[in-house]
Scaffold this motif. Structure first.
Motif, PDB file in Angstrom:
ATOM      1  N   VAL A  24       0.773  -1.188   0.005  1.00 41.05           N
ATOM      2  CA  VAL A  24      -0.008   0.109  -0.007  1.00 41.05           C
ATOM      3  C   VAL A  24       0.927   1.180   0.164  1.00 41.05           C
ATOM      4  N   ASN A  25       1.984   1.083   0.863  1.00 41.60           N
ATOM      5  CA  ASN A  25       2.767   2.241   0.816  1.00 41.60           C
ATOM      6  C   ASN A  25       3.527   2.596  -0.545  1.00 41.60           C
ATOM      7  N   LEU A  26       3.596   1.810  -1.291  1.00 43.47           N
ATOM      8  CA  LEU A  26       4.412   1.855  -2.640  1.00 43.47           C
ATOM      9  C   LEU A  26       3.572   1.883  -3.676  1.00 43.47           C
ATOM     10  N   GLY A  27       2.026   1.705  -3.393  1.00 41.81           N
ATOM     11  CA  GLY A  27       1.392   1.776  -4.608  1.00 41.81           C
ATOM     12  C   GLY A  27       0.958   0.858  -5.413  1.00 41.81           C
ATOM     13  N   SER A  28       1.566  -0.481  -4.944  1.00 38.89           N
ATOM     14  CA  SER A  28       1.121  -1.968  -5.507  1.00 38.89           C
ATOM     15  C   SER A  28      -0.478  -1.871  -5.288  1.00 38.89           C
ATOM     16  N   LYS A  29      -0.857  -2.844  -6.220  1.00 33.53           N
ATOM     17  CA  LYS A  29      -2.291  -3.021  -6.006  1.00 33.53           C
ATOM     18  C   LYS A  29      -2.607  -4.694  -5.843  1.00 33.53           C
ATOM     19  N   SER A  30      -1.542  -5.491  -5.668  1.00 36.01           N
ATOM     20  CA  SER A  30      -1.968  -6.912  -5.526  1.00 36.01           C
ATOM     21  C   SER A  30      -0.861  -7.610  -4.648  1.00 36.01           C
ATOM     22  N   LEU A  31      -1.409  -8.749  -4.218  1.00 37.05           N
ATOM     23  CA  LEU A  31      -0.639  -9.804  -3.282  1.00 37.05           C
ATOM     24  C   LEU A  31      -0.369 -11.077  -4.028  1.00 37.05           C
ATOM     25  N   THR A  32       0.429 -11.623  -4.487  1.00 39.21           N
ATOM     26  CA  THR A  32       0.808 -13.082  -4.893  1.00 39.21           C
ATOM     27  C   THR A  32       1.236 -13.784  -3.642  1.00 39.21           C
ATOM     28  N   VAL A  33       0.229 -14.852  -3.445  1.00 40.84           N
ATOM     29  CA  VAL A  33       0.674 -15.753  -2.338  1.00 40.84           C
ATOM     30  C   VAL A  33       1.214 -17.189  -2.967  1.00 40.84           C
ATOM     31  N   TRP A  34       2.346 -17.316  -3.032  1.00 41.33           N
ATOM     32  CA  TRP A  34       2.789 -18.734  -3.422  1.00 41.33           C
ATOM     33  C   TRP A  34       3.270 -19.569  -2.059  1.00 41.33           C
ATOM     34  N   LEU A  35       2.539 -20.638  -1.871  1.00 42.87           N
ATOM     35  CA  LEU A  35       2.699 -21.567  -0.578  1.00 42.87           C
ATOM     36  C   LEU A  35       3.483 -22.715  -0.962  1.00 42.87           C
ATOM     37  N   SER A  36       4.512 -22.821  -0.338  1.00 45.90           N
ATOM     38  CA  SER A  36       5.360 -24.190  -0.459  1.00 45.90           C
ATOM     39  C   SER A  36       4.354 -25.469   0.351  1.00 45.90           C
ATOM     40  N   ASP A  37       3.409 -24.911   1.236  1.00 43.10           N
ATOM     41  CA  ASP A  37       2.851 -25.839   2.117  1.00 43.10           C
ATOM     42  C   ASP A  37       2.290 -27.129   1.298  1.00 43.10           C
ATOM     43  N   GLY A  38       2.571 -28.315   1.929  1.00 43.08           N
ATOM     44  CA  GLY A  38       2.215 -29.609   1.369  1.00 43.08           C
ATOM     45  C   GLY A  38       2.814 -30.483   2.272  1.00 43.08           C
ATOM     46  N   SER A  39       3.239 -31.692   1.737  1.00 45.25           N
ATOM     47  CA  SER A  39       3.579 -32.554   2.310  1.00 45.25           C
ATOM     48  C   SER A  39       4.764 -33.714   1.702  1.00 45.25           C
ATOM     49  N   SER A  40       5.564 -34.122   2.335  1.00 47.46           N
ATOM     50  CA  SER A  40       6.778 -34.877   1.460  1.00 47.46           C
ATOM     51  C   SER A  40       6.618 -36.393   1.461  1.00 47.46           C
ATOM     52  N   PHE A  41       5.559 -36.980   2.490  1.00 46.89           N
ATOM     53  CA  PHE A  41       5.446 -38.336   2.675  1.00 46.89           C
ATOM     54  C   PHE A  41       3.804 -38.683   3.002  1.00 46.89           C
ATOM     55  N   PRO A  42       3.346 -39.599   2.250  1.00 47.11           N
ATOM     56  CA  PRO A  42       2.171 -40.349   2.399  1.00 47.11           C
ATOM     57  C   PRO A  42       1.991 -40.105   4.054  1.00 47.11           C
ATOM     58  N   GLY A  43       0.703 -39.709   4.301  1.00 49.93           N
ATOM     59  CA  GLY A  43       0.224 -39.764   5.852  1.00 49.93           C
ATOM     60  C   GLY A  43       0.556 -38.669   6.566  1.00 49.93           C
ATOM     61  N   GLN A  44       1.562 -37.970   6.195  1.00 53.34           N
ATOM     62  CA  GLN A  44       1.858 -36.817   6.795  1.00 53.34           C
ATOM     63  C   GLN A  44       1.042 -35.800   7.205  1.00 53.34           C
ATOM     64  N   LEU A  45       0.034 -35.531   6.129  1.00 58.39           N
ATOM     65  CA  LEU A  45      -0.973 -34.507   6.096  1.00 58.39           C
ATOM     66  C   LEU A  45      -2.295 -35.053   6.040  1.00 58.39           C
ATOM     67  N   ASN A  46      -3.381 -34.412   6.566  1.00 51.51           N
ATOM     68  CA  ASN A  46      -4.966 -34.509   6.220  1.00 51.51           C
ATOM     69  C   ASN A  46      -5.144 -33.762   5.131  1.00 51.51           C
ATOM     70  N   PHE A  47      -5.231 -34.147   3.897  1.00 50.09           N
ATOM     71  CA  PHE A  47      -5.623 -33.355   2.996  1.00 50.09           C
ATOM     72  C   PHE A  47      -6.804 -32.338   3.198  1.00 50.09           C
ATOM     73  N   ARG A  48      -7.845 -32.891   3.738  1.00 51.93           N
ATOM     74  CA  ARG A  48      -9.244 -32.169   3.660  1.00 51.93           C
ATOM     75  C   ARG A  48      -8.779 -31.086   4.770  1.00 51.93           C
ATOM     76  N   LYS A  49      -8.291 -31.444   5.811  1.00 51.07           N
ATOM     77  CA  LYS A  49      -7.846 -30.446   6.995  1.00 51.07           C
ATOM     78  C   LYS A  49      -6.901 -29.306   6.648  1.00 51.07           C
ATOM     79  N   ALA A  50      -5.698 -29.808   6.030  1.00 52.94           N
ATOM     80  CA  ALA A  50      -4.953 -28.735   5.493  1.00 52.94           C
ATOM     81  C   ALA A  50      -5.436 -27.966   4.381  1.00 52.94           C
ATOM     82  N   PHE A  51      -6.382 -28.337   3.544  1.00 51.49           N
ATOM     83  CA  PHE A  51      -7.123 -27.527   2.854  1.00 51.49           C
ATOM     84  C   PHE A  51      -7.996 -26.429   3.431  1.00 51.49           C
ATOM     85  N   GLN A  52      -8.591 -26.974   4.316  1.00 50.92           N
ATOM     86  CA  GLN A  52      -9.606 -26.126   5.413  1.00 50.92           C
ATOM     87  C   GLN A  52      -8.678 -24.926   6.067  1.00 50.92           C
TER      88      GLN A  52
END
Lengths: 424, 424, 424, 424
Positions: free
Chosen positions: A163-191
């Motif tokens: 806002v201070n610089l006059g930009s008008k957008s935010l890009t959100v790139w997430l590295s969020d995820g999992s590297s192994f089966p079982g690590q994450l509950n996909f539904r809950k992670a999405f939520q």
């Protein structure tokens, strides 16, 4: 360092005769040079601050020299690019790498170089010194509310800087995820990710957009919580009208038809913008157009067709940005090549005979449809792109001038051999 | 830290009754437990020194705690693994990360832990401080003879370190290649690399092997100069009898049939050894067996069949090593899981009814061939693997003991929270 | 139907003025048109007999009309193509689809159309009516010696047909492989296939070549017995000097660097020839250059560089053939597009400034190397290709003339709506 | 042919002692056999009518013998499967291959075999004799309204057949798409397809579901109009509450994380059902669990978790069907293997310690989460599956009995060697 206009003028004078001959020939052949020129001249591609230094891989990084070590120097670098090609009139910042301690001064500096501030980028894929919570297991998806809160607040801080610089957008790139089966509950992670994004969304100014970027893999190697355009679109739809999907060309599974994705997102009114690069295997972050320039053309073909069909403005209704890593080329030369490749693809797509293509499609005349596309693609449109630069005051041959003008040597002279930019 | 034998004994005592019941059942069911046990007990998997610390990606690294900071501590870590599973009786060193300043003392230390020195690994994919020439554009392939010479000499130095430690092989993995079309003359790069390898080969002791590892992509993103098994085999054949191909499971294009590659290399007498890991997208370096354990079984199925057909020794005629990166798991737990996964696949492949399979293949009885493989694969062979550990003095449940014994906490106590291992 | 020379002349007359203007401009710009023209004029691409009819998939086939139903009609079709582009001066036959009952008459007919007989193709991937043994489980790899013998004899029969027609090569593409783990013993299948090939090789005339084609998958979906270039090269090397590897562009795993494979095979003296097509997912058999024309250019870039380095003749030392399937385009139009795409890529690769590229490679000037390649690639070389056709007596715009001349309608008139070609 | 219950009883008697021993051991080990057994017994997998004959590829088809040539014989075949495994209690029909001329008689026949009618399948990917319009360029997407109308009416006819038989769902798989860039306007093709689907949806009975199946590629090789789950979900959402996405395991790009897709679709309330098979390269249509059984387990792991979280019924709230092609195995044996593989994966997923997994996920204990999954996966659950069959009256070893009972020979005796089923 600011490139003297006389240097550019001198360069152009030497190149002019040959250029004129080529441009005149092309103008005659196409018969529509003027209209395309106007569009090319209006088209600007933002440069990410983190692409100004040498990139690396997990196996190592081979630093260059004279890289921009401060935000001011990064703006200076983009200013150089823009002086050369008049098509890089925006810079995209990454927080915390580019925190503007004096926003007013930074805005003024950028204005001196004719630059605007494109999308702001947050960083919750790395831990910063003195950070309370680690993102080792994700940020907006994290099972621990305190981690999510930290990541949300960081994003809001990024918005505030923007806002201070006059930009008008935010890009959100997430590295969020999992590297192994079982690590994450996909539904809950999405939520959880959705709820975190909703808090960020709530902090978005009325005239801002939020871009939800997706990526198929890396740095997580089993699942990514925003892993494909379908997931990104789910998030964007649940967030609201200010939320859009951002397409990075390197963030897909092998063989994905990116141009179709682009067309459908445009159709849904949810295409927000682009991170341009090229790749052969994964998110290789190579120079735009260096591996498969026809695919780039096909993407622009969809963009031009879709933007026109929706009555949108080519230059301003989508976010255009390069996102590449320059491991073995001079970053500024690489960026000049990338911008040129984008302009070439854009110009080719503007050359497509839309009426004829539509008719061929209506008749299922597949061979003719291919002929029409390839007629545009095989045309050598570089004189058009050069003419657009010339008319805007840029250089006919930016890389040639960059080399002949010994720009990198001058930057090393100013900044030193060891000056290293932030980034990957 | 050395794990007290009484701790292991105490652990086993608690687990023994349940184990015996499971083992007895399995023995009855399979009727061939004794023979398999002997093979399992002889089978050792080398641990790479660089896998003992937290790995990372180009996007960041989230360090663990109590990592081994010295070669001595790395040996100690492998010693702990070996104490727990009695199947990790070798360590593979990476130079310059693991230069043994006192080879005699290092050998003694390793011997105390029951460890041997597996293949030595050179590193010409990164620049080291004070290195005369950069590997930015390759090492053994480099256009500049001086760079090649430096890389050759480094490899010879690695051999010399290995001789001092009693190692018998050198693994050469090259990141050499190109990231952009036009960067490299493929033919000349191949030829230069071959000549460089020939110089290294000439320095190889008579009883040594050299393993030429291949990789499809990363860190170069257009071409790799040793990019697939075919290229590696070309090099190995041109080098001579002491040269072999090394297979890293993660170094292939999508969907590659690795087991067939393994079978053919064995058939050509040129399979040298393995780097085990698992992956979904590229060289993800995940825990062995965490993504596609059936593929691992199929690979072992070819190994067992082929080694037997060639009259080779399962345990000693190939090099067995893990090569994984532990970004989000405790490295020692991850390595215990990897070794177990390898042993499980090996045991399953030993269970395959070879005579019946051969007959089914001879009759093109495809359904029956599948039944025979899956009969072995679906059998729960973990009690066999546990029994092998038990008989050798290891722990019935290594990870359980690692956790209950608070081994990591003890290591942190000794080394500190901030102790970081070298590696990627 | 034979295309009247006056029709072509009339067509060219109308197109000539525009063409001359374009060609003159290009000649001036490149300064080397004459030399390239000679090479283009010498370059002929063989047409496979089975590509003259509508192709299909396992899901169905949508037949066209007026397809060639006999060998004579197929020769007539290729004659039409050659009359139009003067670059399709050879036909490649597939036995048993194209058995010449009267070889002398067939040779004469071909000569009337200016056609030669390119590589002969055997078929052991389908069962023919009244065939003694089935290829359900393979042919040259089969566990049953009688099946192998039948397949060997078929190949020898194909050679004999070829001898009668003046062909000089045999292409062996095997669908042999397995669809399920366990089905095949890879080592034994390799060995049996080798022995079968050796018997075929022994029947090869002294001045013949045998091309061993490889394919990654389909119609077998677990393993292919000649699955990649490495396996093909193993076979070719074991067979002898007359055996070569044949590269079909669609027969690779995702993301394979085909141009590097080509360069290495040339370097080994074992590149035999090409099956051109394009693809996005697998062996899609799409029109050459329709998906990734830059890759095609990069392949030709390696071919030109490598053939010149080896002192080989561009036009005659390799076998050049199209192998595509025309499911939804008119096959003749599709083939005209494919030949044009090949010629465009060849012309572009001839335009590459070799000395400058070599220098840039020597200096590791990656950005410049890319500029040099793209300078050639972005040049619109179509006027060169058209000029080559013009000088040889072909049509300036073959597809345009094909359509304006209502060639397909004439063929339907002669052959009927229901005339269907043999093939897939 | 109906399998005599005495034959099954006799078979079971011979196998019983060994089975009891195995089952008792497993019951003791797991402590939850009874609950799992009930779920296994309730779980039925539908058999597609087109999977009862030998499949083929575009390269050829190697017919079996004694295949079912009529709808009655297909029902008989599924009845045989169901008699053997008591888990194949439904058949899925494909129109026009399976038009029931006398629906009442067909229902009665099915009831005699204990079979229900699962989802009905329409066919607009092939032209039928005497069809007014061709689907060469698509069906529901076609540019010509008359073609779309024909395809819509066909689908409505399929619904009507289904109503007569007691089916409750329609699966729409479209081969619609394009094979060349430019052929299709993606946006318009999407819109036309949507409108066509809306007309079909309007004809759907109140208690019916429509499943929109997606596929990444083949038979179109550039784009598919319902190409991925995101596109299918767009259609399903725009259609309404009765529309769902159907997941076919082989219809994805390389390396796709199918289990995550499944979890998200369940979360959105839009997962409709499954087409089970396995594959290595594309839509290879191999036996379920023959290539990557761990992936199958991971998918079931998400299903069990998600269905339970949503309060849905495992057996009835999703559609479960096999969709494979049996090119080189006896189709009935292959289907028995597929059903068994599904049951094994389902049983394993029921064994997962949900509470422990949830806790490990909450703690980001990645290694433990893996241990928990693999504890279930490595357990040999085949005795549970066999016991479920036993309790329902099926055979302990279906394939063994199929072979010992010489069922295929009996079918050939009844139907002849040349009896060929409809299908691909």
């Amino acid at each position: 360092m600011i490139l003297d206009k006389n240097i550019i003028a001198g360069h152009n004078e030497k190149e002019l005769a040959k250029h004129q001959q080529q441009f005149n020939f092309l103008s005659e052949q196409t018969g529509q040079a003027a209209a395309i020129l106007e569009k090319l001249k209006a088209f600007q591609v933002a440069i990410p601050s983190w692409a100004l230094g040498t990139g690396g891989t997990r196996f190592g990084r081979f630093a260059g020299a004279g890289e921009p070590a401060t935000l001011e120097q990064k703006i200076e670098d983009v200013g150089l690019l823009h002086a050369l090609n008049q098509s890089s009139g925006a810079i995209s910042l990454h927080i915390p790498w580019d925190i503007p301690t004096n926003a007013t001064a930074i805005k003024e500096l950028a204005a001196q170089h004719g630059l605007q501030f494109d999308a702001m980028n947050s960083n919750t894929f790395q831990d910063q010194p003195n950070q309370a919570h680690s993102y080792k297991f994700g940020s907006l998806q994290h099972t621990d509310k305190a981690v999510r809160k930290q990541a949300i607040e960081h994003n809001i801080e990024v918005i505030n800087h923007g806002v201070n610089l006059g930009s008008k957008s935010l890009t959100v790139w997430l590295s969020d995820g999992s590297s192994f089966p079982g690590q994450l509950n996909f539904r809950k992670a999405f939520q959880r990710t959705l709820e975190s994004l909703q808090e960020i969304y709530a902090a978005l100014p009325a005239d801002w957009k939020i871009f939800v970027e997706y990526k198929a893999f890396e740095p997580n190697f089993y699942s990514m919580t925003v892993g494909d355009w379908g997931q990104s679109l789910l998030f964007a739809n649940k967030l609201g009208d200010k939320a859009y999907t951002l397409v990075d060309l390197g963030h897909h599974l092998p063989n994905a038809n990116i141009e179709q994705i682009v067309a459908l997102l445009l159709n849904e009114g949810k295409l927000g913008g682009f991170h341009f690069n090229d790749s052969k295997y994964g998110d290789d972050d190579l120079t735009v157009g260096s591996i498969n320039p026809y695919q780039l053309f096909l993407i622009f073909n969809e963009l031009v067709e879709g933007l026109d069909a929706k009555g949108l403005n080519h230059a301003t209704d989508l976010g255009w940005m390069i996102d590449a890593s320059h491991n073995i080329k001079d970053p500024l030369e690489d960026l000049l090549q990338s911008v040129e490749a984008i302009q070439v693809a854009y110009a080719q797509s503007l050359l497509v005979d839309r009426a004829a293509l539509e008719a061929a499609q209506g008749n299922n005349d597949v061979a003719l449809a291919q002929e029409i596309l390839q007629q545009a693609y095989r045309t050598d449109v570089r004189p058009l792109v050069a003419e657009a630069r010339l008319q805007l005051g840029g250089a006919l041959s930016p890389i040639k001038l960059f080399r002949e003008g010994k720009v990198r040597a001058a930057l090393i002279g100013e900044r030193g051999e060891k000056s290293v930019a932030t980034g990957l």
